[in-house]
Design a protein around this motif. Sequence first.
Motif, PDB file in Angstrom:
ATOM      1  N   GLU A  20       0.824  -1.217   0.000  1.00  0.00           N
ATOM      2  CA  GLU A  20       0.000   0.000   0.000  1.00  0.00           C
ATOM      3  C   GLU A  20       0.855   1.264   0.000  1.00  0.00           C
ATOM      4  O   GLU A  20       0.539   2.248   0.647  1.00  0.00           O
ATOM      5  N   GLY A  21       1.977   1.222  -0.707  1.00  0.00           N
ATOM      6  CA  GLY A  21       2.847   2.382  -0.817  1.00  0.00           C
ATOM      7  C   GLY A  21       3.772   2.597   0.370  1.00  0.00           C
ATOM      8  O   GLY A  21       4.555   3.547   0.377  1.00  0.00           O
ATOM      9  N   ASN A  22       3.696   1.742   1.372  1.00  0.00           N
ATOM     10  CA  ASN A  22       4.559   1.844   2.545  1.00  0.00           C
ATOM     11  C   ASN A  22       5.686   0.826   2.447  1.00  0.00           C
ATOM     12  O   ASN A  22       5.465  -0.318   2.047  1.00  0.00           O
ATOM     13  N   HIS A  23       6.876   1.247   2.845  1.00  0.00           N
ATOM     14  CA  HIS A  23       8.054   0.382   2.819  1.00  0.00           C
ATOM     15  C   HIS A  23       8.231  -0.219   4.211  1.00  0.00           C
ATOM     16  O   HIS A  23       8.485   0.508   5.170  1.00  0.00           O
ATOM     17  N   TYR A  24       8.105  -1.529   4.290  1.00  0.00           N
ATOM     18  CA  TYR A  24       8.245  -2.244   5.555  1.00  0.00           C
ATOM     19  C   TYR A  24       9.660  -2.804   5.662  1.00  0.00           C
ATOM     20  O   TYR A  24      10.080  -3.621   4.851  1.00  0.00           O
ATOM     21  N   PHE A  25      10.375  -2.335   6.677  1.00  0.00           N
ATOM     22  CA  PHE A  25      11.742  -2.761   6.959  1.00  0.00           C
ATOM     23  C   PHE A  25      11.711  -3.903   7.968  1.00  0.00           C
ATOM     24  O   PHE A  25      10.824  -3.949   8.826  1.00  0.00           O
ATOM     25  N   PRO A  26      12.700  -4.795   7.932  1.00  0.00           N
ATOM     26  CA  PRO A  26      12.775  -5.810   8.990  1.00  0.00           C
ATOM     27  C   PRO A  26      12.888  -5.123  10.356  1.00  0.00           C
ATOM     28  O   PRO A  26      13.597  -4.119  10.495  1.00  0.00           O
ATOM     29  N   ARG A  27      12.195  -5.655  11.343  1.00  0.00           N
ATOM     30  CA  ARG A  27      12.194  -5.050  12.683  1.00  0.00           C
ATOM     31  C   ARG A  27      13.609  -4.887  13.228  1.00  0.00           C
ATOM     32  O   ARG A  27      13.937  -3.877  13.856  1.00  0.00           O
ATOM     33  N   GLU A  28      14.460  -5.877  12.956  1.00  0.00           N
ATOM     34  CA  GLU A  28      15.823  -5.822  13.497  1.00  0.00           C
ATOM     35  C   GLU A  28      16.672  -4.731  12.851  1.00  0.00           C
ATOM     36  O   GLU A  28      17.728  -4.376  13.373  1.00  0.00           O
TER      37      GLU A  28
END
Length: 93
Positions: A20-28
């Motif tokens: 949805e247009g958002n960039h999800y980075f690994p939590r770590e």
Amino acid sequence: MKAIWNGVTIAESDDIVTLEGNHYFPRESLKDQYTTFSNHRSSCVWKGQAQWLSLFVNGDMKPDAVWFYPEPTDAAKEIKGRVAFMPGVEITE
């Protein structure tokens, strides 16, 4: 990619999921020294219940700037263990 706020890189990774247009980075990849508690919660019909964190960088606070889904729905399982950022946090390649 990098997530930058207030002149500081707060997350960096080559493993990005875009939804949805958002960039999800690994939590770590999120640098915990720049995050602080938020009691804000939100809900998405198809992703589930989101929790939030605030940013504190160079003496400045950005409330509710980071969100994540601890237990996303099956439809959104690709973002489990990932964080995304509100506008104002610069995302660069």
